[in-house]
Motif scaffolding. Structure first.
Motif, PDB file in Angstrom:
ATOM      1  N   LEU A   1      33.544  43.711  30.416  1.00  0.00           N
ATOM      2  CA  LEU A   1      33.839  45.007  30.692  1.00  0.00           C
ATOM      3  C   LEU A   1      34.219  45.148  32.246  1.00  0.00           C
ATOM      4  N   LEU A   2      33.305  44.415  33.082  1.00  0.00           N
ATOM      5  CA  LEU A   2      33.611  44.554  34.370  1.00  0.00           C
ATOM      6  C   LEU A   2      34.692  43.918  34.902  1.00  0.00           C
TER       7      LEU A   2
ATOM      8  N   VAL B   1      40.028  46.901  19.854  1.00  0.00           N
ATOM      9  CA  VAL B   1      40.347  45.980  19.177  1.00  0.00           C
ATOM     10  C   VAL B   1      39.223  45.005  18.915  1.00  0.00           C
ATOM     11  N   GLY B   2      37.974  45.117  19.758  1.00  0.00           N
ATOM     12  CA  GLY B   2      36.909  44.281  19.432  1.00  0.00           C
ATOM     13  C   GLY B   2      36.538  43.199  20.624  1.00  0.00           C
ATOM     14  N   VAL B   3      36.881  43.429  21.883  1.00  0.00           N
ATOM     15  CA  VAL B   3      36.948  42.635  22.935  1.00  0.00           C
ATOM     16  C   VAL B   3      35.821  42.594  23.527  1.00  0.00           C
ATOM     17  N   PHE B   4      35.077  43.575  23.571  1.00  0.00           N
ATOM     18  CA  PHE B   4      33.610  43.857  24.281  1.00  0.00           C
ATOM     19  C   PHE B   4      32.667  43.838  23.334  1.00  0.00           C
TER      20      PHE B   4
ATOM     21  N   GLU C   1      30.058  38.045  34.710  1.00  0.00           N
ATOM     22  CA  GLU C   1      28.801  37.721  34.719  1.00  0.00           C
ATOM     23  C   GLU C   1      28.080  37.750  36.138  1.00  0.00           C
ATOM     24  N   VAL C   2      28.859  37.372  37.317  1.00  0.00           N
ATOM     25  CA  VAL C   2      27.948  37.463  38.588  1.00  0.00           C
ATOM     26  C   VAL C   2      27.978  38.842  39.094  1.00  0.00           C
TER      27      VAL C   2
ATOM     28  N   VAL D   1      40.459  43.628  36.550  1.00  0.00           N
ATOM     29  CA  VAL D   1      41.794  43.165  36.574  1.00  0.00           C
ATOM     30  C   VAL D   1      42.905  44.471  36.158  1.00  0.00           C
ATOM     31  N   LEU D   2      42.480  45.386  35.323  1.00  0.00           N
ATOM     32  CA  LEU D   2      43.344  46.479  34.924  1.00  0.00           C
ATOM     33  C   LEU D   2      43.480  47.465  35.993  1.00  0.00           C
TER      34      LEU D   2
END
Length: 628
Positions: free
Chosen positions: A362-363, A351-354, A111-112, A368-369
């Motif tokens: 997403l950011l 899988v419906g995360v975003f 969010e930031v 992290v990835l």
């Protein structure tokens, strides 16, 4: 409409190391898990402060209210409608503040990064309580405040709020053009009344819409000081829409029939491109190769009588390692890492995360990835560096791999963040967020890259070229202009770009506009087609290069594969000047600054794919013939 939502997140004080560990784990991974799974994780934890921690971390999953229970309406940001990156804090404009002072809502990393700054508002929108015309506040606007409102109305400012984690948008005012003899006159009005239409299903909020009353406006064109009364109204109505479907309206735009037709047309266009290219390779290239194999498999006496031409006769040079091996291997490592990261993001999306109202996820997932896949970059770069005879300089190779993408990204971010600070925009990251990102890079990315590099340098894999390399390189014959790198890159980048350009508009309209992109399955199909076309066209150009006895295919395959990134950046200019209304130094800097980094990432990723496809092809054709 621009639909974007929130996922609440908080850090609760804990008693004991176990609570702190769980909190940290949920901080890192909580944003990239679906609500139901995250709620189940928190529910299953046996912590001394489980009630407090669970309620804080669940946030948006706890949406049940009783009649007359107060539900906080948060204000997020304001900004010019046509400049999505140029956003400011809500109270930068002289709106009515809460009686008890402004309270800031805690936000997560994503969010930031989105530029969100949630603050409390004085609106009393209690659950299932209708209000006809509620007085909000009275304010005396001086010359300075009126100047801010005039600028906001002139630049078409919008405001964004959240009610029970449902996003709502509205405009601050309107501009009217009055036709007069000689020259038209522009009048600026601010809306003084806001109306909320809210739907509920039993004890849950399902939908909220905001509207302004065009009859209740205030002319601020010529005034230096004026008194204004702000008010609002609320109307509740019952609906049969279940709670788990309340966010469907925010993604409805992507599934309109006319848009789905365009998406499928994009898929068909891309598939036709792949089929044509595959047919070209199957009928032309393979037929030529078959003739080459027959020709090069003749007896030695027959071959000696002929003049040495074609790709067979550079077998002693085709596996000569390229110059600047350190940089080359770093590009391979970074490109492989970016490809792995993109695949992981697609898996999470499919899988419906975003979901649409949680764009900050997403950011966060990308950061992290990227950190977690750093070991892939270190291993790939160091392994290839060893196979190409890099020797003991693997440490320098690992350091270059660490900085190949992060270095330019740091320089770009530093400049753009400085611009945002000068504009006092919410797009400027706070110091604490910068520290968190730096710690992720220093404590996760670098160690994983080093560990991957150590594993890569100790690998037992050998390059195993099908042909021996001669000591002296063979002289390359003079080549026509269209055989050089830049014309080849233009040919290599055009076909993959033509397979994705239709879908690019929707992606740009989502990232740099107010539309929502939710059809990740179609986007994944387009991405797979992009990979296939890139690999095929690079193989074809590599063959044509070897056929004219040019053995410098290593870097050429990298440049040809990555040239699609250059085409995408060229599309950025078309989109900015022809398809959008963006303007101003800050928005222009953000658009072209961050897009050049995205295109640079595509260049590294697709360049790596082009090189690997060419390497597999070159190995195959030289294994099929006898080489001395």
């Amino acid at each position: 409409n621009f639909f974007m939502g929130k996922q609440q997140f908080g850090m609760a004080s804990s008693s004991g190391m176990r609570t702190m560990s769980v909190t940290l784990a949920l901080f890192i991974f909580g944003i990239v898990l679906p609500d139901s799974l995250r709620a189940r994780m928190v529910h299953d934890l046996d912590l001394s402060s489980s009630d407090t921690l669970g309620r804080v971390l669940l946030g948006a999953s706890d949406h049940k209210y009783k009649p007359h229970e107060k539900v906080q309406l948060y204000a997020n940001k304001v900004g010019p409608f046509h400049n999505p990156s140029e956003t400011y804090q809500y109270y930068d404009l002289p709106f009515c503040p809460p009686p008890g002072g402004v309270e800031h809502k805690s936000e997560d990393l994503g969010e930031v990064l989105e530029g969100d700054r949630m603050v409390s508002t004085p609106y009393d929108v209690s659950f299932r309580v209708d209000k006809e015309s509620e007085h909000l506040c009275s304010r005396n606007l001086g010359k300075k405040e009126l100047k801010k409102f005039r600028r906001a109305v002139k630049e078409d400012y919008y405001f964004q709020m959240y009610y029970d984690d449902l996003p709502i948008w509205g405009f601050i005012g309107k501009v009217e053009k009055i036709l007069r003899p000689g020259q038209p006159e522009w009048r600026y009005y601010i809306f003084t009344h806001i109306h909320f239409d809210i739907s509920y299903n039993k004890e849950r909020v399902i939908e909220i819409n905001v509207s302004t009353d065009p009859m209740r406006t205030l002319d601020i064109t010529d005034e230096d000081e004026i008194s204004v009364d702000f008010s609002f109204s609320v109307r509740w109505k019952e609906t049969a829409i279940p709670f788990d479907r309340r966010m469907e309206k925010y993604s409805r735009y992507s599934f309109l029939p006319q848009h789905l037709e365009i998406h499928w047309f994009s898929i068909i266009n891309s598939c036709v491109t792949v089929l044509l290219l595959t047919g070209f390779l199957a009928t032309i290239l393979m037929r030529v190769l078959k003739n080459d194999f027959i020709k090069y498999s003749r007896d030695d006496d027959t071959a000696d009588e002929q003049e040495e031409t074609g790709w067979k006769y550079i077998h002693g040079d085709v596996f000569r390692f390229p110059p600047m091996i350190n940089l080359f291997c770093a590009v391979i490592g970074t490109g492989t890492q970016l490809f792995a990261m993109v695949l992981c993001v697609f898996i999470l999306a499919l899988v419906g995360v975003f979901y649409p109202y949680n764009r900050g996820a997403l950011l966060t997932a990308v950061i992290v990835l990227y950190a977690l896949t750093a070991g892939i970059a270190g291993y790939t770069a160091a392994s290839n560096y060893k196979q190409m005879g890099g020797g003991a300089n693997w440490v320098r190779n690992v350091l270059m791999t660490c900085s190949l993408f992060c270095g330019p990204m740091l320089l770009t971010f530093s400049f753009l963040n400085t611009v945002a600070i000068a504009y006092r925009s919410t797009a400027a990251l706070p110091f604490g967020t910068i520290v968190i990102i730096f710690l992720i890079w220093a404590l996760v990315t670098i160690p994983l890259t080093v560990l991957g590099g150590i594993a890569g340098k100790n690998t037992k894999h050998e390059f195993n070229a099908p042909c021996r390399t001669t000591k002296m390189p063979r002289e390359i014959p003079p080549l026509p202009w269209y055989r050089h790198a830049i014309p080849q890159m233009c040919m290599a980048g055009f076909l993959p770009f033509s397979a994705i350009y239709i879908e690019l508009y929707y992606i740009f309209a989502s990232v740099w506009g107010h539309k929502v992109y939710t059809i990740y399955s179609i986007l994944f199909i387009v991405f797979i087609i992009l990979i296939i076309v890139t690999a095929f066209i690079t193989i074809a150009l590599t063959y044509f290069q070897l056929a004219v006895e040019d053995h410098r295919w290593w870097w050429r395959s990298m440049f040809c594969g990555g040239s699609t990134g250059v085409f995408i950046y060229g599309y950025c200019f078309y989109y900015y000047f022809a398809r959008s209304d963006m303007s101003g130094f800050m928005q222009t800097s953000f658009f072209f600054g961050y897009m050049i980094m995205i295109c640079y990432g595509f260049f590294l990723m697709l360049g790596t794919i082009g090189y690997r496809a060419s390497l597999a092809f070159v190995r195959h054709i030289y294994r099929a013939i006898k080489c001395e």
